[in-house]
Scaffold this active site. Structure first.
Site, PDB file in Angstrom:
ATOM      1  CE  LYS A 154     -10.266 109.544  34.518  1.00 19.27           C
ATOM      2  NZ  LYS A 154      -9.731 110.534  33.557  1.00 19.27           N
ATOM      3  CB  SER A 208      -6.751 113.443  32.691  1.00 17.70           C
ATOM      4  OG  SER A 208      -7.308 114.610  33.208  1.00 17.70           O
ATOM      5  CB  SER A 218      -9.336 113.894  35.782  1.00 17.52           C
ATOM      6  OG  SER A 218      -9.301 113.174  34.548  1.00 17.52           O
TER       7      SER A 218
END
Ligand code: GLN
Length: 495
Positions: free
Chosen positions: A78, A177, A153
Site C-alpha cells: 500500500k 481498511s 482505504s
C-alpha cells in the site's frame, strides 16, 4: 495450477525446486500489471527495473542456500508505507512527488526476508475512505465488476491480489481498511492486534488506531506474511516487545485434541446480536449464515453475545480518528516536504495555499472536524466523551471473550456498491465500517475471509474478531474453513 492462483507455499516450493526463478515470477506479475492496471488503477507506482534487481538478488540468495519462505516472492505495498527511493504518495497530491529517504519497518522486514517489492498500491487519500474514491490518482476498480468500488482505504492492494496482479500485498486498517476491501474484493485480509506490526514509516492517519497487516488469497498465506511483518521495533513507541511467534503453528490443528473430521470441536464462536439486525443486507446475511453453518459442521458451537456499545462505535471513531488526523497532518505545511503552492504572499498564505491545493475534500473535512473537537470548550464534550465510549467498547469485548473464544459476523453490511453511490453523503460512507471499527477502537485483531457471493455476483466477507494476540488461532479457524470451501480460490472473470 497457474502461478497466479498458487499459494505462497506453492510459489516458494516452485522457486526452491528451480521450476522457475524469482526473475521469471516477478516478470510474470509485472506483465500482468502492465496489462490490467490501465483498467483497474490498482497500482500508483511500479518500477520494473528495481523490482527485477531485487528478484535477481533473491535468486542469488536462494542459490547460496539461505532462503526464507518469502525469498523471491513478489509483494505489493500500500502506498502508505515509506520505501527508500520509491515514490510514496499516500494517495495524495500533497505527496505526489515525494520519494521516501527511508524504509518503513515493514518494508525492511520484507526486504530482509528476500521478498520482491512489486509496486505501490493505490489507496484513499491518507487512508480516509471506504471506497477508494478519494485518491488523488483516481478510483480503483473492483475486479469483479469495474462499475463497483473495491472498498477502501486499501482498495488498490485488495484489487491487486483479487485480480492476481500480486500474490500478496500489505495494507493498513484504522477503521476497517484491510478487512472491508478484502471482503469487497473476495480475498483474505488481517488486521493484527494493535502494536504487533510497527507503524514506523507508515504515514500516520490516526495513530492510536492505525495498524498494518497483510492481504492474500488464503489464511495460510496471511500467516506466512504476518511472520515477516510482525515484530518489535524500538522506533514505534506503541510497538509491543513480545517474543516472536510462528503464526502458522496452529493452522493444522486450531483446537488441541479435536478429532480430525471436526477440527473446531470445542471452539466457542460468539455472534454479536448487534451485527445481525437492521442494516445488514439480506444477501450478506445469507452468505454469512451459510458460512456459520459450515463452521458448526467443523465442530464449533455458536452462541449469541452482546456488544451493547456497538452503535456508538462509528460516532466515537469519527471524533477520535479526525482528532488524531488533524494533529498528524499538521506536518504537511509545504515547508519540509510535500506540495508547495507555486504562488503565495507571506508565510501564512504559503501554508494556506499549499494545504488547500495539496489536500482533497475528505481530508479537509477530517482536519476541520478534528480541529473542532480538540478545541478549547469542545474537548470534554467530544474528544473525552469519545474516549469514554472507546473504553465501553473494549469492556463489551472483554465480557464477550469471557464467554466465547472468537467472534464472527459480517465484515461489511453490503457487498460492493457502485461508484458515486455514497460520495454525496459522508455519513452513509462512514456507516460502511460499522462492523469493523469496534475492533480498532478496542485494539483487537480482526480478519476477513471470502464467504460466498451476494447480489450481482459480488463477494461477501466473513469477519472473525479475536482476543488480543489470538491471531494464530483466528488464522487457523479461517484455514480450516478454507479447507472445506473454495470461495478463496475463485478469481474474478478475466483474471
Ligand atoms: N473508512 C474508514 C475511514 O474512512 C477507515 C479507514 C481506514 O481504516 N484507514 O476512516
Amino acid at each position: 495450477m497457474s502461478l497466479e492462483n498458487s499459494s505462497l507455499r506453492e510459489l516458494a516450493a516452485a522457486l526452491a525446486a528451480k521450476q522457475l526463478s524469482s526473475v521469471e515470477l516477478t516478470q510474470r506479475f509485472l506483465d500482468r500489471i502492465a496489462a490490467a492496471n490501465p483498467a483497474l488503477n490498482a497500482f500508483v507506482t511500479t518500477d520494473p527495473e528495481r523490482s527485477l534487481a531485487q528478484a535477481r538478488a533473491a535468486d542469488a540468495r536462494r542459490a547460496r542456500g539461505d532462503a526464507t519462505p518469502l525469498t523471491g516472492i513478489p509483494i505489493a505495498h500500500k502506498d502508505i508505507w515509506c520505501a527508500k527511493g520509491w515514490r510514496t504518495t499516500c494517495g495524495s497530491r500533497m505527496l505526489a512527488n515525494f520519494a521516501s529517504p527511508y524504509d518503513a519497518h515493514v518494508v525492511e522486514r520484507f526486504d530482509a526476508a528476500g521478498a520482491v517489492l512489486l509496486g505501490k498500491c493505490n489507496m484513499d487519500e491518507f487512508a480516509m475512505g471506504s471506497s477508494n474514491e478519494t485518491s488523488w490518482f483516481g478510483p480503483v476498480k473492483n475486479p469483479w465488476n469495474p462499475a463497483f468500488v473495491p472498498g477502501g482505504s486499501s482498495g488498490g492492494s485488495a484489487a491487486a491480489v483479487a485480480a492476481r496482479l500480486a500474490p500478496a500485498a500489505t495494507g493498513t486498517d484504522t477503521g476497517g481498511s484491510i478487512r472491508q476491501p478484502a471482503a469487497l474484493c473476495g480475498i483474505s485480509g488481517l488486521k493484527p492486534t494493535y502494536g504487533v506490526v510497527s507503524r514506523y514509516g507508515m504515514i500516520a492517519f490516526a495513530s492510536s488506531l492505525d495498524q498494518g497487516g497483510p492481504f492474500a488469497k488464503s489464511a495460510e498465506d496471511l500467516a506466512l506474511l504476518l511472520n515477516a511483518m510482525a515484530g518489535f521495533d524500538a522506533r514505534d513507541s506503541t510497538s509491543l516487545d513480545r517474543a516472536p511467534e510462528d503464526y502458522t503453528r496452529l493452522l493444522a490443528a486450531p483446537v488441541p485434541g479435536a478429532p480430525a473430521d471436526r477440527p473446531l470441536a470445542g471452539l466457542r464462536i460468539g455472534l454479536p446480536r448487534q451485527y445481525f439486525g437492521a442494516g445488514l443486507a439480506p444477501d450478506v446475511a445469507e452468505a454469512v449464515e451459510t458460512a456459520l453453518a459450515e463452521l458448526r459442521r467443523l465442530g464449533a458451537a455458536t452462541s449469541e453475545v452482546d456488544l451493547p456499545a456497538s452503535d456508538l462505535a462509528v460516532p466515537a471513531y469519527y471524533v477520535i480518528a479526525p482528532a488524531e488526523a488533524s494533529s498528524n497532518l499538521s506536518r504537511f505545511d509545504g515547508v519540509r516536504y510535500g506540495h508547495r503552492a507555486a504562488e503565495y504572499g507571506d508565510l501564512v498564505d504559503m501554508y494556506c495555499r499549499s494545504r488547500a491545493e495539496g489536500f482533497g475534500a475528505e481530508v479537509k473535512r477530517r482536519i476541520l472536524i478534528g480541529t473542532y473537537v480538540l478545541s478549547h470548550g469542545y474537548y470534554d464534550a467530544y474528544y473525552l466523551k469519545a474516549q469514554k465510549i472507546r473504553r465501553l467498547i473494549a469492556e463489551d469485548y472483554a465480557r464477550a471473550f469471557a464467554q466465547v473464544d472468537v467472534i464472527a459476523g459480517p465484515t461489511s453490511p453490503t457487498v460492493a456498491f457502485e461508484f458515486g453511490a455514497k460520495t454525496a453523503d459522508p455519513v452513509q460512507m462512514y456507516l460502511n465500517d460499522i462492523y469493523t471499527i469496534p475492533a480498532n477502537l478496542a485494539g483487537l485483531p480482526g480478519l476477513s475471509i471470502p464467504a460466498g457471493f451476494g447480489a450481482g455476483g459480488l463477494p461477501v466477507g466473513l469477519q472473525l474478531v479475536g482476543n488480543y494476540f489470538d491471531e494464530a488461532r483466528m488464522l487457523a479457524i479461517a484455514h480450516q474453513y478454507q479447507h472445506v470451501t473454495d470461495w478463496h480460490r475463485r478469481a474474478p472473470a478475466g483474471y
